[in-house]
Structures are given as C-alpha cells and as structure tokens.
Design an enzyme around this catalytic site. Structure first.
Site, PDB file in Angstrom:
ATOM      1  N   GLU A 333       0.860  -1.191   0.000  1.00 55.25           N
ATOM      2  CA  GLU A 333       0.000   0.000   0.000  1.00 55.25           C
ATOM      3  C   GLU A 333       0.889   1.231   0.000  1.00 55.25           C
ATOM      4  O   GLU A 333       1.942   1.255   0.620  1.00 55.25           O
ATOM      5  CB  GLU A 333      -0.891  -0.061   1.263  1.00 55.25           C
ATOM      6  CG  GLU A 333      -1.509   1.232   1.716  1.00 55.25           C
ATOM      7  CD  GLU A 333      -2.483   1.849   0.704  1.00 55.25           C
ATOM      8  OE1 GLU A 333      -3.311   1.125   0.137  1.00 55.25           O
ATOM      9  OE2 GLU A 333      -2.404   3.068   0.495  1.00 55.25           O
ATOM     10  N   CYS A 408     -13.808  -0.548  -8.461  1.00 57.95           N
ATOM     11  CA  CYS A 408     -14.988   0.311  -8.343  1.00 57.95           C
ATOM     12  C   CYS A 408     -15.299   0.963  -9.696  1.00 57.95           C
ATOM     13  O   CYS A 408     -16.148   1.840  -9.775  1.00 57.95           O
ATOM     14  CB  CYS A 408     -14.805   1.349  -7.243  1.00 57.95           C
ATOM     15  SG  CYS A 408     -13.327   2.332  -7.456  1.00 57.95           S
TER      16      CYS A 408
HETATM   17  N1  SAH Z   1      -8.092  -3.141  -0.526  1.00 59.97           N
HETATM   18  C1  SAH Z   1      -8.356  -2.042   0.348  1.00 59.97           C
HETATM   19  C2  SAH Z   1      -8.109  -0.687  -0.255  1.00 59.97           C
HETATM   20  C3  SAH Z   1      -8.637  -0.470  -1.639  1.00 59.97           C
HETATM   21  S1  SAH Z   1      -8.653   1.227  -2.183  1.00 59.97           S
HETATM   22  C4  SAH Z   1      -9.759  -2.137   0.907  1.00 59.97           C
HETATM   23  O1  SAH Z   1     -10.571  -2.937   0.468  1.00 59.97           O
HETATM   24  O2  SAH Z   1     -10.052  -1.390   1.849  1.00 59.97           O
HETATM   25  C5  SAH Z   1      -7.186   1.369  -3.088  1.00 59.97           C
HETATM   26  C6  SAH Z   1      -5.960   1.547  -2.239  1.00 59.97           C
HETATM   27  O3  SAH Z   1      -4.845   1.647  -3.117  1.00 59.97           O
HETATM   28  C7  SAH Z   1      -5.944   2.788  -1.375  1.00 59.97           C
HETATM   29  O4  SAH Z   1      -5.639   2.433  -0.063  1.00 59.97           O
HETATM   30  C8  SAH Z   1      -4.825   3.652  -1.981  1.00 59.97           C
HETATM   31  O5  SAH Z   1      -4.124   4.408  -1.025  1.00 59.97           O
HETATM   32  C9  SAH Z   1      -3.939   2.599  -2.591  1.00 59.97           C
HETATM   33  N2  SAH Z   1      -3.097   3.020  -3.707  1.00 59.97           N
HETATM   34  C10 SAH Z   1      -3.358   3.956  -4.644  1.00 59.97           C
HETATM   35  N3  SAH Z   1      -2.367   4.010  -5.553  1.00 59.97           N
HETATM   36  C11 SAH Z   1      -1.450   3.075  -5.191  1.00 59.97           C
HETATM   37  C12 SAH Z   1      -0.217   2.637  -5.744  1.00 59.97           C
HETATM   38  N4  SAH Z   1       0.278   3.175  -6.857  1.00 59.97           N
HETATM   39  N5  SAH Z   1       0.453   1.659  -5.120  1.00 59.97           N
HETATM   40  C13 SAH Z   1      -0.039   1.085  -3.996  1.00 59.97           C
HETATM   41  N6  SAH Z   1      -1.204   1.457  -3.428  1.00 59.97           N
HETATM   42  C14 SAH Z   1      -1.908   2.436  -4.016  1.00 59.97           C
END
Ligand code: SAH
Length: 542
Positions: A333, A408
């Site tokens: 993350e 989403c």
């Molecule tokens: N799977 C989790 C979060 C999904 S939302 C859940 O169900 O709650 C998408 C997540 O990806 C967010 O936490 C965001 O901070 C993260 N994110 C966005 N761009 C990213 C990247 N380039 N590398 C890693 N994480 C990323």
C-alpha cells in the site's frame, strides 16, 4: 434535423454509466438527465452535436414502471444519488447489466456476470461523509455536496446515505466556527480556513471521528470545539485537524493534528478489529464490504498452503480477512498511515502470517517478481484508474494460479482484464456488488485464472493396470501395411513396422531378423516412420 430549442417526444431506451437516460430521435442519440428506461417524455433540446444531442425533461408524458418519487429534496441537484427516482430492483438490474456490458464491450470477454450482491439497505449505509464548506452570496454557510460536474456546493446536512447523527455534528462545527471566528474557505479566492468537514463512524463499535480540513496550520478555540462536539454526540472519540493548504481538488492534506482523543477509530469487519486513521482508505459500506470480501475469498480458493499477495491493500482489510485460511499474506500500500494501520491490525487480531510493505504497487510487484516470489493468489484492488501496464506485467511474471481483481470502475476493470486475457489469464467469474445504492457506482470482483495453452486433463495412470501387449493385438502387420499404402502411398515392411513399434515400447521382442552373421539391418527411413506412427495412432496402438 434536430435543432437546439426543439421540443420533441422521446422514449427512453437506455441509461449511460453516469445515470442519464438515452432515447433516439431520427437515429440521433438524445441524452436526458433524470430520465428512466421506459419513460415517454416531452424533451427540450439544449445542445446538438454531430452525433448526439442533450435535452431536459419538459414533461413526463407516461412514466416508466421503474420510476418512483425521489424522497430527497436535493437529489436532482446534488451529484450523489442519480438513481433516487428509480426503484431499487431496477437499479440492481441496471448495475448488473452495466458490469456485463463493460466486460463484453470494453473487455471483449466471454463471461456471464453472476447474480448481483446487495445488502438491500439503501439508506444510511455510508460510514463516512466528506462535506465541502463554503458561503453563498448572502454570506450564509453552505455545508453539503458538490453539484454534478461542478464545484458549486448544494447545502445538505441530512444526506439520506449518511448516518443520521452526522447532521448534529455538522451544525455544531458551523456554530463553533462562527464563535471561534474560524473563517470559511472560498474556492474562488482560495482564502478562508475551514474547507471540509470529514466524518467517519465505525458502525460496529459506534466510535465517531470528526476531522476538519483546514487551510492553515491550526485553528483557534480547539478546546471549545471538542467540548461542543462531545455535547452534541458522545460517541465522538477522535477530533482531528487535517492541514491542506494546497489549491487542488484533493480533499485531504498529508498532515494531521489530533485535537482530542485517539488518532484513529476502531471498527469490526469480518469478525476482525480494524484500526483506521483519517488518511487510510476504508470501504464506506461495511455490510456490503463483507459480501464483497467473502466473494473475493471464494474466488481466491485459498488454503493453508497458499501465499496471497494483496496489492493496494489499504489498512489490510481484504488480506487479513483471509489470513486464517492462508499460509501467508503479503500486503502492499502506498499511504504510510494505512500501512501502519495494516501492521497494527494484524497485531490486534493476533495474525502472525501477514507482512505489509509501504510501496507503490508497480515497484513492489516488479521487485517481488525479480526476487522470484511466486504467490498462489494475487488480489488487486486499485483506485478507479485501474492497474498500470507495469503492474499487470509483474503480476503475470509472478505466475499466480489466480488473480482476484476488485474494482470500483467496471470500465477500467474490463480494459485490464482484456490485457490479462492477452497474457493467458481468462476472466472466469464476475460478480457485481452494490456497495453504493442510489448512486451510479457499483463494485465488481472478478476471478482471472490461468489458461493453459493446450487444455488437458491430468489423469493418474497406474502402469500395472495397463495391458501393453493388448495394444499389439489391435491391428495386424498387414492392416498397418494396407493403411500406410492407402493413406501415404508408401510400402512398408514388417521390419520397419516392428522397429517403430519397438521405439514406442509396444513390443518387447527384438526385431526378428537382427542377429549374428546377418548383414547390416536396414533402418526405417524418417518418412516411413512417420507414416507408420500415423497408422499406429489410427489403430489406437499409441
Ligand atoms: N483493498 C483495500 C483498499 C482499496 S482502495 C480495501 O478494500 O479497503 C485502493 C488503495 O490503493 C488505497 O488504499 C490507496 O491508497 C492505494 N493506492 C493507490 N495508488 C497506489 C499505488 N500506486 N500503489 C499502492 N497502493 C496504491
């Protein structure tokens, strides 16, 4: 030819992904906001382009059977509930079909979307509200939501999607700002302090977080803020200031100051405790999330031998919800606070088989691939824009059996599944989960599974059960000779046939005319060998 300001009668036959109705007039698509499939409308045309037109409803001549009265006074202005005037059963059909269409048309995928999952609670399901604060021309404070495709604030403090308790909190912040002399931010001149009121409620524990997004380092009268908030709602356990002095559309800044209580709230999801900081992503509909995660777990088909890589893991929720059934969970993350939450969440739940890394998904995936990590399952849950090509390449290189992709945005999902398909991963299952009733949004989870180049069935063969000699009885030498002559126009000797049979292991005895004193034994030429092999296959002897 359709012209601006024309009034026409239009039957609505479809909906766009943004929720506008579509009908056709003289073969031209006409988009009408607030229209429902099956409506017969009098429409006033406000825009005509070469391939489409836009109209507004003059009058509903005959309403669709799916049309219901909206129960929200701002639903036509605010950009949130585009489906509040549509029956929920129809909304579910539209959403399932929307995902099906995206996967087929954008992804070119041959997969049937399963029955849509929904908790059927269509109001007060959100655990989070982000309310922009502004002023109207009369100097009155506006707290609510942005109008569709605009930065104009529609005042709404009692949104039907949010917990009812949020209204009192919003009013309290407004009163406090007036008493404390904390000015309201203006989008136009970028002056003023209070920008957003961001509220989160953990439904299971009832803990509430109030976070004020401010355009300054801090604010006056913070103790008063806490006192007034606690009087208004005793479930508040955390009051936070988030500093965002940038002129951007991003709501939250990177820095936080805790004014009262904890710098997180705790919720319970899938039977586990989760600690969530203001900057960490947390799904907004927890009951819907449990449906989503359990379908993701079902698609993942994990057991205690399986390693799961959870890319874009947020506070670790998906991976940790699978940890008890897996060998190991590895999460990645990009937001540091979310990774801290994920690590704490593993500890809070005594989960020892989970590791989390703060990294960009693409960089981490490439590194893991280089290091030779071979996860059995990879979970992808990226933001709306989907995965970059780099992430997909690195995922494929790690060669997982299954990829479970949560999204989403079904359009970017379909685009990415198409890329996965070109790299040998077939979209096998797909489910839409309605996490956002009354809005156009919908979550989707798909299972991508490796497609073997030559589909085959593995059969365990016990050699003792195979009667090798029986194969010999299948065709006589003469039958083989006849077949080869007829099919290939070649004459073959018994010697050659026996040599080929020996090569295939279907005769034990040595070639009969090979022996002491005999001249050099002729060897079956390649062309004849292939023809004999064909005959042996034809008679099912090999
Ligand atoms: N799977 C989790 C979060 C999904 S939302 C859940 O169900 O709650 C998408 C997540 O990806 C967010 O936490 C965001 O901070 C993260 N994110 C966005 N761009 C990213 C990247 N380039 N590398 C890693 N994480 C990323």
């Amino acid at each position: 030819m359709l012209k601006k300001n024309d009034d026409i009668v239009l039957e609505i036959t479809g909906l766009t992904s943004m929720g506008s109705g579509v009908g056709h007039f003289e073969k031209m698509a006409v988009f009408v906001e607030g229209a429902v499939i099956g409506d017969k409308l009098s429409v006033h045309i406000i825009k005509v382009k070469s391939s489409y037109a836009v109209g507004i409803i003059n009058k509903i001549i005959k309403p669709s059977k799916h049309r219901i009265p909206s129960d929200c006074v701002v639903s036509e202005k605010c950009g949130g509930c585009s489906y509040r005037h549509i029956s929920y059963s129809h909304e579910l059909e539209i959403k399932k079909q929307g995902v099906q269409d995206a996967l087929q048309r954008i992804g070119g995928l041959d997969v049937e979307v399963e029955e849509i999952l929904s908790i059927e609670k269509i109001n007060n399901y959100r655990n989070k509200g982000q309310y922009p604060v502004g002023m109207n021309s009369l100097g009155q404070t506006l707290i609510g939501f942005y109008a569709k495709r605009s930065h104009r604030i529609v005042d709404c403090r009692n949104c039907a999607l949010a917990p009812a308790e949020f209204e009192a909190i919003l009013k309290t912040v407004e009163r406090w700002s007036a008493i404390a002399g904390v000015s309201i931010y203006s989008d136009e001149n970028k002056k003023g302090i209070l920008r957003h009121i961001y509220l989160r409620k953990a439904f299971a524990t009832k803990e509430t977080m109030v976070c004020l997004v401010i355009n300054s380092e801090t604010v006056a009268k913070k103790e008063l803020l806490t006192k007034m908030l606690l009087e208004a709602d005793e479930t508040i356990v955390s009051v936070i200031l988030n500093i965002n002095k940038k002129d951007t559309n991003v709501i939250l800044g990177e820095e936080c100051e805790t004014v009262f209580g904890k710098d997180y709230i705790e919720d319970i999801l899938c039977g586990l405790k989760f600690r969530i900081s203001p900057l960490s992503f947390y799904q907004v509909n927890p009951a819907g999330t449990q449906l989503l995660y359990s379908r993701a777990k079902q698609y993942a088909e994990i057991d205690k031998t399986k390693t799961v890589l959870d890319l874009y893991c947020g506070a670790g929720t998906i991976g940790l919800s699978m940890a008890d059934s897996a060998k190991e969970i590895i999460g990645v993350e990009i937001i540091p606070q979310a990774v801290e939450n994920a690590k704490e969440n593993a500890r809070l739940n005594n989960i020892e088989n989970a590791r989390f890394f703060c990294d960009d998904a693409s960089g981490a995936a490439k590194r893991f691939a280089c290091e030779g990590l071979k996860p059995d399952v990879i979970i992808l849950d990226p933001p709306r824009k989907g995965c970059s090509g780099d992430v997909i390449d690195a995922v494929v290189e790690m060669n997982p059996e299954r990829v479970v992709y949560v999204s989403c945005d079904s359009a970017t999902l379909a685009r990415d599944c198409k890329i996965f398909a070109s790299k040998g991963y077939k979209t096998v299952n797909a489910t839409a989960v309605d996490m956002f009733p009354r809005t156009t949004h919908c979550e989707t989870v798909v299972l991508l599974s490796q497609r073997r180049p030559d589909a085959h069935i593995d059969i365990k063969l016990d050699l003792s059960e195979v009667d090798v000699t029986a194969a010999e009885t299948k065709a006589t030498y003469q039958e083989i000779k006849d077949y080869v002559l007829e099919k290939h126009g070649l004459k073959v000797s018994t010697l050659y046939i026996s040599q080929v049979k020996a090569k295939c292991g279907i005769i034990e005895r040595e070639c009969y005319n090979k022996g002491e004193g005999k001249s050099r034994v002729p060897q079956c030429p390649k062309e004849k060998e292939e023809a004999i092999m064909d005959a042996l296959r034809h008679f099912r002897m090999v």
